[in-house]
Each structure stands twice: as C-alpha cells, then as structure tokens.
Design an enzyme around this catalytic site. Structure first.
Site, short mmCIF file in Angstrom:
data_model
loop_
_atom_site.label_atom_id
_atom_site.label_comp_id
_atom_site.label_asym_id
_atom_site.label_seq_id
_atom_site.Cartn_x
_atom_site.Cartn_y
_atom_site.Cartn_z
N GLU A 75 33.70 49.59 43.46
CA GLU A 75 33.29 48.83 42.27
C GLU A 75 33.70 47.37 42.47
O GLU A 75 34.86 47.08 42.76
CB GLU A 75 33.97 49.39 41.00
CG GLU A 75 33.45 48.69 39.75
CD GLU A 75 34.16 49.09 38.46
OE1 GLU A 75 35.23 49.73 38.52
OE2 GLU A 75 33.65 48.74 37.38
N THR B 230 31.70 51.54 30.69
CA THR B 230 32.77 50.61 31.05
C THR B 230 33.31 49.98 29.75
O THR B 230 32.71 50.11 28.68
CB THR B 230 32.25 49.49 31.97
OG1 THR B 230 31.51 48.55 31.18
CG2 THR B 230 31.36 50.04 33.08
N GLU B 231 34.42 49.25 29.90
CA GLU B 231 35.00 48.57 28.74
C GLU B 231 33.96 47.62 28.10
O GLU B 231 33.75 47.60 26.90
CB GLU B 231 36.20 47.75 29.20
CG GLU B 231 37.49 48.14 28.56
CD GLU B 231 38.58 48.31 29.61
OE1 GLU B 231 38.43 47.85 30.74
OE2 GLU B 231 39.59 48.93 29.25
N TYR B 232 33.34 46.84 28.96
CA TYR B 232 32.39 45.84 28.51
C TYR B 232 31.16 46.53 27.89
O TYR B 232 30.62 46.09 26.87
CB TYR B 232 31.99 44.98 29.72
CG TYR B 232 31.45 43.64 29.34
CD1 TYR B 232 32.30 42.59 29.03
CD2 TYR B 232 30.08 43.42 29.30
CE1 TYR B 232 31.79 41.36 28.68
CE2 TYR B 232 29.56 42.19 28.95
CZ TYR B 232 30.43 41.16 28.64
OH TYR B 232 29.92 39.94 28.29
N GLU C 174 38.94 43.51 42.11
CA GLU C 174 39.03 42.59 40.98
C GLU C 174 39.75 41.32 41.45
O GLU C 174 40.70 41.39 42.21
CB GLU C 174 39.78 43.27 39.81
CG GLU C 174 40.16 42.39 38.65
CD GLU C 174 38.99 41.64 38.02
OE1 GLU C 174 37.96 42.27 37.70
OE2 GLU C 174 39.12 40.40 37.87
N ASP D 151 29.42 38.97 35.99
CA ASP D 151 29.18 37.72 35.27
C ASP D 151 27.74 37.24 35.53
O ASP D 151 27.33 37.14 36.68
CB ASP D 151 30.18 36.65 35.73
CG ASP D 151 31.62 37.06 35.40
OD1 ASP D 151 31.80 37.81 34.42
OD2 ASP D 151 32.55 36.64 36.11
N LYS E 214 23.48 29.56 33.88
CA LYS E 214 22.86 28.28 34.28
C LYS E 214 22.20 28.42 35.65
O LYS E 214 22.80 28.99 36.57
CB LYS E 214 23.93 27.18 34.35
CG LYS E 214 24.39 26.70 33.01
CD LYS E 214 25.32 25.52 33.18
CE LYS E 214 25.91 25.13 31.84
NZ LYS E 214 27.07 24.26 31.98
N ASP F 205 23.96 43.88 30.27
CA ASP F 205 23.32 43.76 28.95
C ASP F 205 22.54 42.45 28.88
O ASP F 205 22.03 42.10 27.82
CB ASP F 205 24.37 43.79 27.83
CG ASP F 205 25.29 42.60 27.90
OD1 ASP F 205 25.77 42.29 29.01
OD2 ASP F 205 25.53 41.97 26.86
C1 LIG Z 1 32.30 40.82 32.52
S1 LIG Z 1 33.61 41.52 33.36
C2 LIG Z 1 33.15 43.23 33.50
C3 LIG Z 1 34.31 44.11 33.80
C4 LIG Z 1 34.00 45.61 33.97
N1 LIG Z 1 33.18 45.82 35.14
C5 LIG Z 1 33.33 46.16 32.74
O1 LIG Z 1 32.13 46.45 32.81
O2 LIG Z 1 34.01 46.31 31.71
C6 LIG Z 1 33.41 40.95 35.03
C7 LIG Z 1 34.63 41.22 35.89
O3 LIG Z 1 34.34 40.86 37.23
C8 LIG Z 1 35.40 40.10 37.77
N2 LIG Z 1 34.80 39.25 38.80
C9 LIG Z 1 33.89 38.27 38.57
N3 LIG Z 1 33.52 37.69 39.72
C10 LIG Z 1 34.20 38.33 40.70
C11 LIG Z 1 34.25 38.17 42.11
N4 LIG Z 1 33.52 37.22 42.70
N5 LIG Z 1 35.05 38.99 42.83
C12 LIG Z 1 35.80 39.93 42.21
N6 LIG Z 1 35.80 40.12 40.86
C13 LIG Z 1 35.01 39.34 40.12
C14 LIG Z 1 35.96 39.34 36.60
O4 LIG Z 1 37.28 38.90 36.81
C15 LIG Z 1 35.84 40.37 35.49
O5 LIG Z 1 36.98 41.19 35.43
#
Ligand SMILES: C[S@@+](CC[C@H](N)C(=O)[O-])C[C@H]1O[C@@H](n2cnc3c(N)ncnc32)[C@H](O)[C@@H]1O
Length: 212
Positions: free
Chosen positions: A44, A191-193, A69, A118, A122, A154
C-alpha cells in the site's frame, strides 16, 4: 489527511523495529526473508493511519503486506493500531513513493494499493500525482507479471486523469466502479479516508488494473 505532530515520533518508531522499517532500501529484493515465507507481497502506497492495512491483512492472512507512508507522525498512528491488533503478515515502511525503485526489486510485489492518494488538483502539480507516468514506470518494474493496481479515490477529476493516463500507457482495466459503495463488494476494506468521505456523501470511485 490531518497531520497532528507527534512529539518524538521518529524515536517512538525506532522502538519497534519488528513493526516498522525506517530504511526500506536495506531489504530491496529480500522482503520475503523479512516475513520468513514465500507468500505474495502486496504494497500500500500512502498508507495513512493504518486502518486499511489492518483490515486487509486480516482478510488475506496468507499474503504479506507492506504499508508505505512518508510521515513519521502518521506512521506512528498506524504502528499503534498494529500494536493493539498484532499481525504476523504486516510491516510498516517509512518512505517516499518517489523512491520505490530503491526499496523493491523487479517483480517483487504482487499488488499495489493506491487508496485516496493526494489528488494534487492544480495542473502544475500533475506530475506529483501517484498515477502520473513516471510512477506507472516504477509500478510496472516492481510488479510481478499480471500483478495489479487497485486505486480508490473520491476525486472525480483525479479518477478521470488516472483512467486517461493509464489508457495512454496501454494498461489493461480489469474493473471500474463509478460508485463503489452503491454495490460494495463484501471484500472491500474501507480506509480511514474512505469512511470519512463517504459519511460526508462523497461518491467513491475504484479501478483495478495492470500492465499488459
Ligand atoms: C489522503 S491520505 C489517505 C490515507 C489512507 N490511504 C486512507 O485512505 O485513509 C494520503 C496519504 O498518503 C501519504 N502520502 C502522500 N504522498 C506520499 C508519497 N509520495 N509517498 C508516501 N506516502 C505519501 C500521505 O502522507 C497520507 O498519509
């Protein structure tokens, strides 16, 4: 994801080397040794606070899971969940998706989960999206032949961008859900999100795909 800073998060992670790998590059090509078996390894990317990895590792006990992460404080939350719910088949990795090729050898990973990555809305940041071409190159290298990527979001624009990009890349699409929760498969692990966005009324999109 809201980032609440945890004091000394790095030191707290260092106390649990059996759960957290802070320098993933040291195990490149040797992840099976860490688990002591030859079960498939699923990864993941952007694991957040660990809700998904706890759920999916329980659902698939004969699969090994790596949860990557980039933030210590967030990884600490995931570590707390694993301490409360011990799993033999999960390791948390502190690292950056940019560096996947430093962490994994060719064909080492059976499946990649991109859960609510993420969206970088932009246009000037499009190359940071985890489904941009240069990330697809990395996934193709580390995935086994016929390996798959499962992507959930989403964000409609990010979903469309991903479909378009993967199509241009020549990828195969195994499944596309335009409203995952309308007919949610029993095996879906929220997932949490996902829980938070769905509770707010957002539509959840999902894609299962791979390289030809
Ligand atoms: C919007 S959160 C979603 C978290 C989880 N997957 C969920 O669905 O609840 C995005 C997560 O990805 C991590 N993340 C973003 N870019 C990343 C990268 N380039 N490498 C590792 N982790 C990353 C962020 O720190 C964050 O915890």
């Amino acid at each position: 994801m809201r980032l609440r800073n945890i004091t000394d998060a790095r030191k707290k992670l260092e106390l649990h080397p059996e759960l957290v790998v802070l320098e993933p590059a040291q195990y490149k090509g040797r992840w099976s040794d860490c688990f002591g078996n030859d079960n498939p390894i699923f990864l993941e990317v952007g694991a957040g606070k660990g809700q998904f990895i706890c759920g999916i590792s329980e659902q698939l006990p004969d699969t090994n899971f790596l949860a990557l992460e980039k933030y210590d404080s967030i990884l600490f939350r995931a570590m707390q969940k694993l301490i409360a719910n011990p799993r033999q088949n999960v390791l948390l990795l502190r690292g950056e998706a940019e560096n996947l090729l430093e962490y994994f050898g060719a064909n080492e990973i059976g499946r990649i989960y991109l859960n609510f990555s993420d969206p970088w809305p932009k246009k000037c940041n499009a190359n940071r999206r985890l489904t941009y071409f240069r990330f697809l190159d990395k996934y193709r290298h580390i995935l086994v032949p016929n390996g798959e990527i499962q992507f959930k979001t989403d964000n409609r624009a990010f979903f469309e961008f991903t479909l378009q990009h993967m199509n241009e890349y020549g990828m195969r699409f195994d499944c596309i859900n335009l409203d995952l929760h309308a007919e949610e498969p029993e095996c879906n692990v929220r997932t949490e999100y996902e829980i938070s966005r769905s509770t707010s009324g957002a539509t959840i999109y999902r894609l299962v795909c791979g390289f030809q």
